[in-house]
Each structure stands twice: as structure tokens, then as C-alpha cells.
Design an enzyme around this catalytic site. Structure first.
Site, short mmCIF file in Angstrom:
data_model
loop_
_atom_site.label_atom_id
_atom_site.label_comp_id
_atom_site.label_asym_id
_atom_site.label_seq_id
_atom_site.Cartn_x
_atom_site.Cartn_y
_atom_site.Cartn_z
N ARG A 1 0.76 -1.30 0.16
CA ARG A 1 -0.12 -0.11 -0.03
C ARG A 1 0.82 1.10 -0.11
O ARG A 1 2.15 0.92 0.15
CB ARG A 1 -0.99 -0.12 1.13
CG ARG A 1 -0.12 0.10 2.69
CD ARG A 1 -1.20 0.46 3.81
NE ARG A 1 -0.09 0.03 5.15
CZ ARG A 1 -0.63 0.71 6.25
NH1 ARG A 1 -1.88 0.75 6.46
NH2 ARG A 1 0.15 0.53 7.23
N GLU B 1 -2.00 8.35 5.39
CA GLU B 1 -0.45 8.60 5.49
C GLU B 1 0.30 8.63 4.46
O GLU B 1 1.09 7.82 3.92
CB GLU B 1 -0.06 7.44 6.29
CG GLU B 1 -0.65 7.59 7.83
CD GLU B 1 -0.04 6.35 8.74
OE1 GLU B 1 0.72 5.42 8.09
OE2 GLU B 1 -0.13 6.68 9.94
N CYS C 1 9.90 7.26 -11.42
CA CYS C 1 9.63 6.65 -12.49
C CYS C 1 10.05 7.90 -13.35
O CYS C 1 10.29 9.00 -13.17
CB CYS C 1 8.09 6.43 -12.46
SG CYS C 1 7.04 7.98 -12.77
N CYS D 1 7.82 10.91 -13.23
CA CYS D 1 8.20 11.76 -11.93
C CYS D 1 9.59 12.57 -12.24
O CYS D 1 9.62 13.84 -11.94
CB CYS D 1 8.49 11.08 -10.58
SG CYS D 1 6.77 10.44 -10.19
N GLU E 1 -5.07 8.42 14.89
CA GLU E 1 -4.86 6.94 15.09
C GLU E 1 -3.97 6.95 16.44
O GLU E 1 -2.96 7.71 16.66
CB GLU E 1 -4.16 6.31 13.92
CG GLU E 1 -4.81 6.04 13.02
CD GLU E 1 -4.03 5.21 11.59
OE1 GLU E 1 -3.14 4.42 12.10
OE2 GLU E 1 -4.43 5.47 10.68
N PHE F 1 -2.37 -8.86 14.45
CA PHE F 1 -2.17 -8.69 15.78
C PHE F 1 -2.03 -7.45 16.31
O PHE F 1 -1.52 -7.35 17.48
CB PHE F 1 -1.17 -9.90 16.35
CG PHE F 1 -1.36 -11.07 15.89
CD1 PHE F 1 -2.45 -11.86 16.55
CD2 PHE F 1 -0.67 -11.86 15.23
CE1 PHE F 1 -2.71 -13.06 16.34
CE2 PHE F 1 -0.74 -13.13 14.88
CZ PHE F 1 -1.98 -13.91 15.24
#
Ligand code: GLA
Ligand code: ZN
Length: 674
Positions: free
Chosen positions: A115, A154, A161, A164, A309, A359
Site C-alpha cells: 500500500r 498517511e 519513475c 516523475c 490514530e 495482531f
């Protein structure tokens, strides 16, 4: 634009909620509502990584499930922070449009997976994001249950690349106009690195150009600008259909890859994710570190922020998943509120069954019932936040500012010498901060683009790189009566990392400090020198010792050893109506303690409380009429705190002259005294 809080809701309490992982379990979704209510949760963030559910095939949108979830939450009195899903791309998209996958600094394109790894420049990705954001905004942007946009998740990382890189070349062209100018500013005559055209410029990579410091700095600036540009495109897409809804994105802890100060103007609300390493015993050092970052977040817009968070207990990506000690959930959560947060939110509400965060601490564990310690902690905190709701919106009044500049940090990291074994810029900023933190003195944490009016004191350690006219602001500040604390390693280079000619600190700061900094001795780890004051008191010095000459300043202390023994190591200069101190070497805690104790008394910097026991944090927030005193005990031991004024405990509803805080307890008190 502010969040329009619904009737009866003040502080937000809740967190990331991922019902898209449980759509085949209506029983669980139903249970979630029951558990949220029990835990006094009033607000959840939905849709953060839901793209594959929202657009299972290209152009085929399914928002029904999401609307149902938001409806149901709303009917149950729970509000939604609605995310745009750009933090993780669906597999079909990643496979179909290769260009949206990032290219690493080794010039290798990512495979599908993970991600936070899309190319911020890719026109396809931007188009897809605009489209999905538009769908969300059109359908849900005016839903009465939706309070705020949570843009992506975030934002982070860099893409090398070819696209960019072309954008970077354009960015440089805009900045420098002509390649000759860039060559001058980057000092490319060095090692024959002269460019003939912007097209020859490649982003810094390990097996290519890494030594041109101007290039490295500009690449980092470009990266920030590109991400902000991407974020602004997301904002435009949601604003088209929901212009009334404020936007935030969740920033990170100790994140130095981008310059967050460049994000502030595009966002309505600042929010961030805080994951400290709490452990047993005295946690006050850790608490002081987090406090600094809470203050960064509050200072970005000089407004209350949101804790978006935090973990109800463990954080599974750390070396060891320590459980929060009993009580710590209250102390840590209240610390955020004390520094200006109007929420306590978690990652996440319900623990997933599989994959890499199964977890990680969550409000609801795999057991599925409200029987865990985490759940009870969250429940208690929810009740607590309801009782102290009146603090929402109150402000932090800081009369002093500490400078933490990201571009300065980047430049110091690249520098080469005087200490490649550690310049410790952030640690140094933290050292200065700690002395104020221990005294309950609020600081704003600002960068070189911020304004200085309203402060009595500006502390600017290791201001190596000067930019954005900051030197002029500092000069004006001192001239008009402000007090400036500067240190070694200040004013060496301009914004392109070109050294100032004619003496340091450059750009006229030498005059403000009344000091010429000739050179610096970089010490080995473990080596020491000392600062000996006029009264004979000595303090340890280490790491960096600047050799300075007084040009009008008065010496307050001298080096205690080495060939520069007896040379000035601390000075003060009167400039205009103000004063500028110059500390020539890295000092330790005892020096900062004594120095700032004296200075803060002289300047009458307000303290939240006079006598603060070791390990206790005292902070103040103010509304028009009230002052709120927040006390968090991070020491792990019982502490008794005497209160000089009449205070009212918002939770026990009693008048207090004294409070006893056990282990990691916290308390919020109110007074109307001025
Ligand atoms: C980050 C992310 C969350 C989650 C947590 C775990 O803050 O935003 O999605 O991965 O970390 O600590
Ligand atoms: Zn890219």
C-alpha cells in the site's frame, strides 16, 4: 473551515473502522454497533482502504454497502470521517496500468502489492482518484452523518519513475529559469557535473548523482510539492460535490521524508497518527518526545488538531509488542488532548482475522466481546471524554516558539562533516524542548516560513540553512524586543546549500548575535569539553564545538579545555530592543535546565503549574473565560500535586487544592482565575 459538530458531541472518540472486511458477516456488523455504543464511540473513519469494494471492476462502482454502513452508524448516533481510498490501489488497476506502480531508487518498478506505493504523478492514477472521490462525494458528501474527509492514508514515499523525473525537470525549470542559473546554484563546476539542459537531470540515486547537495534538497522539495499537488487534486474532486465538508489527512510521527509545513494550507484540519513506545516504569522521556510532535501538529495551523490514530494497546510493527501498562491508555490519550487534540481515535476498531495487522491492538479483539482490558480502557476513556467535553475547541497559548525546520534537517543530513557520526539535529531540538516541557511552558513548534510576532522568545537550534527570508524575520524580531536563542551551526548556507561568504552566521545574523563563527571542531563520540560560566559553574559539552569571536556580544561562558580553552562558548548580544544568545557547542540537559529556568523567569513565560513533580506533564488550554489544567503522570509512581488556585476537577466534579495521581493517571481541572 471547521468540523460542524453535531448536537451533543464535543470530543471525538473512535477510530478506523473497516466493515468492508466483514461484509459477509452481518452478525458482526450488528455487534460492532452495540460495542461502539458501549465504548462511547461517536465517530469512526470508514473506507480507508476500500477501493476494491467500491470499484470492483474498472468504472463499476458499488457504494451501496458503504451508504448502508454510514446510514446505520448515523442512526445509532455514530458519525463518520469518510476516507478517499487512494492509500491502496486495487489489484486490477495496478495490473492494468503499470505506470501507477512506483519505481524505486534502483529504477525497478514495483510489483502489485503493499500500500502507499502509487506514483503521485501518474495521470491514470490521478484520473482514477478523481473519479472515485467524485463518486464518494456525490453520493455521501452531504450525508448528515459525515463530518470530515480523510484524504488517503498517511501519504508517504517517493517515486523515481521517468514521468516523475520529467516533472522534476519541469519543476527545476520553473524554479531556476535557465540551466546556467541551476549550475551556479548547485555548484556543479565541482567534479565536472555541469548540466547543459534540464533534460539531463536525474533524481538522486545511489548509483548516480548523490553528491550535489542542491540536487538532493530540490528533489526532496519537489517530492513534497508533488504529494501536496496530488492531495490538492483529491481535495478538488471531493469539493466539487461537497464544498461544505472540511478535509484532513493523517500525518505521521517523526516523519521527515516530506515537509509537513507545506501541507498545512491545503488542509482545514490537521490530524495525525501517534504510536509511541510506552513501556513499564518511568515513561517521561517518551512522553516528552510525543509532546513535541503533538505541538508540531497543533502549531501547523495554530489550532486544535485531531489524534486520528493511536493504539488501544499494542503496536504490532514494533520490535516487541508491549502492552500498555494499566492506566497508560488514559495518560497517553489525555496527553494528546492536553496539547490541543479534540479527539482520541484508534487504529482500529475491530481486529482483522488475517494479513499483517491481525495482531495489532484494536478496540475489539478476536474474542469479539467487551471483555478485554483494552476494551474496558477504551470504554472508560469514552466516558471520560464525555465528561471533559467542554475543553473542545480551547486553545494553547504559547509565548515562545521552537524552530524545527524540515529543509534544514534535510540539508544537515546531507552535509558531510563536521560530524558524519551524527549531527543529531532532531535530538538537539528535543533537548531544548525538554526544559520547557518539564516546566509546563507551552511552545509552538514552527519552521522558517512561520511568523514570529506574538512570541517573547524564539529558540532556533542549529539553524544551518537559512531560507524564506527567515534571517530578516529573526532580525526584526530581536530588533523589536524579542529574545533569540541560537546555537553553533547556524547560518552556514543559503537555501540551495551554498555557503555564505564573508562570515557566519550569514545574512546579517552575525550582527544580531554579535558573533563571528570561524570554524567548528567535530568531536568523536564520547569526547567532552566543558562550558565554564563566569560564576565558575561548569557544564559538559560534546559533539560540536564552534570557535567563535565576539563582535559586540558579551561572553557568558568559556570553553574549559582543549586548545580553545578560555575562548567564548556562550554569549549574549543586545540588538535593537532585544537580545540574542549564542551557545557555541552542544550542551546537555543540566545546562538547558538552568539556562531556560533563568530565561523563562526573566521573560515571565507562563507555566501551567509552578511545582511539577518529576515525570508529571502539566499543560494548559484556554477558552474565552476558562483555563484548563491537564496533568498526566508518566512516572509510573504515585505523585502528589499541590494546586495553588481553586481548581475544579471536570471528572470527579469536586473542588481541588491538591491531587494525587497514581501510576499513569491523569486529571483535567478548570479555573476561571486569570
Ligand atoms: C498506520 C496506518 C494504519 C495502520 C497503523 C498500525 O498509522 O495508517 O493503517 O497500519 O499504522 O499501527
Ligand atoms: Zn512516478
Amino acid at each position: 473551515m471547521k468540523i460542524q459538530l453535531p448536537e451533543g458531541i464535543r470530543l471525538l472518540h473512535g477510530g478506523d473502522y473497516n466493515p468492508d472486511q466483514w461484509l459477509d458477516r452481518p452478525d458482526i456488523l450488528e455487534k460492532d454497533i452495540e460495542l461502539m455504543k458501549k465504548a462511547h464511540i461517536n465517530c469512526v473513519s470508514v473506507g480507508i482502504f476500500s477501493w476494491a469494494r467500491l470499484e470492483p471492476e474498472e468504472g463499476v462502482y458499488d457504494l451501496d454497502w458503504l451508504e448502508k454502513i454510514i446510514d446505520n452508524l448515523y442512526e445509532n448516533g455514530i458519525y463518520t470521517v469518510l476516507a478517499t481510498p487512494s492509500g491502496a490501489k486495487p489489484v486490477w488497476m495496478s495490473e492494468k496500468y503499470e505506470e501507477i506502480r512506483r519505481v524505486s531508487s534502483q529504477m525497478v518498478r514495483d510489483q502489485t502489492g503493499g500500500r502507499h506505493n502509487h506514483c503521485y504523478t501518474s495521470p491514470y492514477y490521478r484520473e482514477k482518484v478523481r473519479a472515485i472521490n467524485g463518486q464518494l462525494a456525490r453520493r455521501l458528501g452531504k450525508h448528515p452523518g459525515v463530518l470530515l474527509w480523510h484524504l488517503s492514508n498517511e501519504y508517504g514515499g517517493v517515486c523515481w519513475c521517468p514521468r516523475c523525473q520529467r516533472e522534476f525537470q519541469q519543476w527545476l525549470r520553473k524554479k531556476y529559469g535557465a540551466i546556467e542559473e541551476l549550475n551556479l546554484q548547485w555548484w556543479t563546476a565541482f567534479w565536472s557535473h555541469t548540466y547543459q539542459s534540464f533534460e539531463q537531470i536525474h533524481a538522486p540515486v545511489d548509483n548516480g548523482e548523490r553528491d550535489t547537495h542542491g540536487l538532493v534538497l530540490d528533489w526532496k522539495r519537489f517530492t513534497t510539492d508533488q504529494v501536496v499537488d496530488f492531495m490538492e487534486e483529491e481535495i478538488r474532486a471531493v469539493r466539487e460535490f461537497a464544498p461544505q465538508l472540511p478535509v484532513t489527512t493523517n500525518l505521521m510521527y517523526y516523519f521527515t521524508q516530506y515537509n509537513y509545513f507545506k501541507f498545512k494550507d491545503a488542509l482545514d484540519v490537521i490530524s495525525w497518527d501517534s504510536y509511541p513506545q510506552w513501556g513499564p516504569g518511568d515513561n517521561s522521556r517518551q512522553a516528552c518526545e510525543v509532546a513535541l510532535w503533538h505541538d508540531v501538529m497543533r502549531s501547523l495551523k495554530r489550532q486544535p488538531f485531531l489524534l486520528m490514530e493511536s493504539t488501544p494497546s499494542t503496536t504490532n510493527w514494533m520490535a516487541a509488542s508491549r502492552l500498555k501498562r494499566p492506566g497508560m491508555h488514559l495518560a497517553a490519550s489525555m496527553q494528546a488532548v492536553a496539547h490541543g487534540s479534540d479527539s482520541v481515535q484508534y487504529f482500529q476498531f475491530r481486529k482483522g482475522r488475517g494479513s499483517s495487522e491481525k495482531f495489532h491492538g484494536a478496540v475489539v479483539d478476536h474474542v469479539g466481546e467487551p471483555v478485554t482490558r483494552e476494551f474496558r480502557d477504551v470504554e472508560r476513556l469514552g466516558e471520560y471524554l464525555e465528561k471533559i467535553g467542554e475543553v473542545q475547541g480551547s486553545k494553547t497559548e504559547a509565548k515562545a516558539a521552537l524552530v524545527l525546520d524540515m529543509e534544514n534537517l534535510w540539508a544537515i543530513e546531507e552535509e558531510r562533516g563536521p560530524r558524519n557520526c551524527g549531527m543529531h539535529y532532531l535530538e538537539t531540538v528535543q533537548d531544548h524542548y525538554r526544559a520547557f516541557w518539564k516546566r509546563g511552558i507551552s511552545l509552538d513548534v514552527i519552521d522558517e516560513e512561520c511568523e514570529l510576532s506574538g512570541y517573547k522568545l524564539v529558540v532556533a537550534p542549529m539553524l544551518y540553512l537559512l531560507r524564506a527570508g527567515f534571517q530578516q524575520k529573526l532580525r526584526d524580531f530581536v530588533e523589536q524586543g524579542g529574545v533569540l536563542m541560537g546555537t553553533y551551526h547556524t547560518g552556514l548556507v543559503n537555501e540551495n546549500d551554498l555557503c555564505y561568504l564573508g562570515g557566519w552566521p550569514g545574512e546579517g545574523l552575525s550582527e544580531v548575535f554579535g558573533v563571528w563563527h570561524e570554524t567548528t571542531d567535530g568531536l568523536w563520540d564520547g569526547e567532552k569539553n566543558s562550558l565554564v560560566l563566569e560564576n565558575g559553574k561548569a557544564y559538559e559539552l560534546s559533539e560540536l564545538c564552534a570557535l567563535i569571536h565576539l563582535k559586540g556580544a558579551k561572553a557568558l561562558g568559556y570553553y574549559g579545555s582543549d586548545f580553545y580553552e578560555g575562548e567564548p562558548a556562550l554569549s549574549v548580544n543586545s540588538f535593537g530592543k532585544g537580545k540574542a544568545y549564542y551557545l557555541a557547542a552542544r550542551a546537555g540537559e543540566p545546562f538547558y535546565e538552568d539556562f531556560y529556568e533563568k530565561l523563562s523567569r526573566e521573560l515571565k513565560l507562563p507555566r501551567a503549574l509552578e511545582e511539577i513533580p518529576q515525570g508529571v506533564e502539566a499543560c494548559e488550554r484556554r477558552s474565552d473565560k476558562e483555563r484548563y489544567l491537564f496533568l498526566q503522570n508518566f512516572s509510573g509512581e504515585e505523585k502528589q500535586i499541590r494546586l495553588p488556585l481553586g481548581y475544579f476537577d471536570l471528572v470527579s466534579k469536586e473542588e481541588k487544592k491538591e491531587v494525587t495521581l497514581s501510576g499513569y493517571d491523569a486529571v483535567v481541572l478548570r479555573t476561571t482565575a486569570k
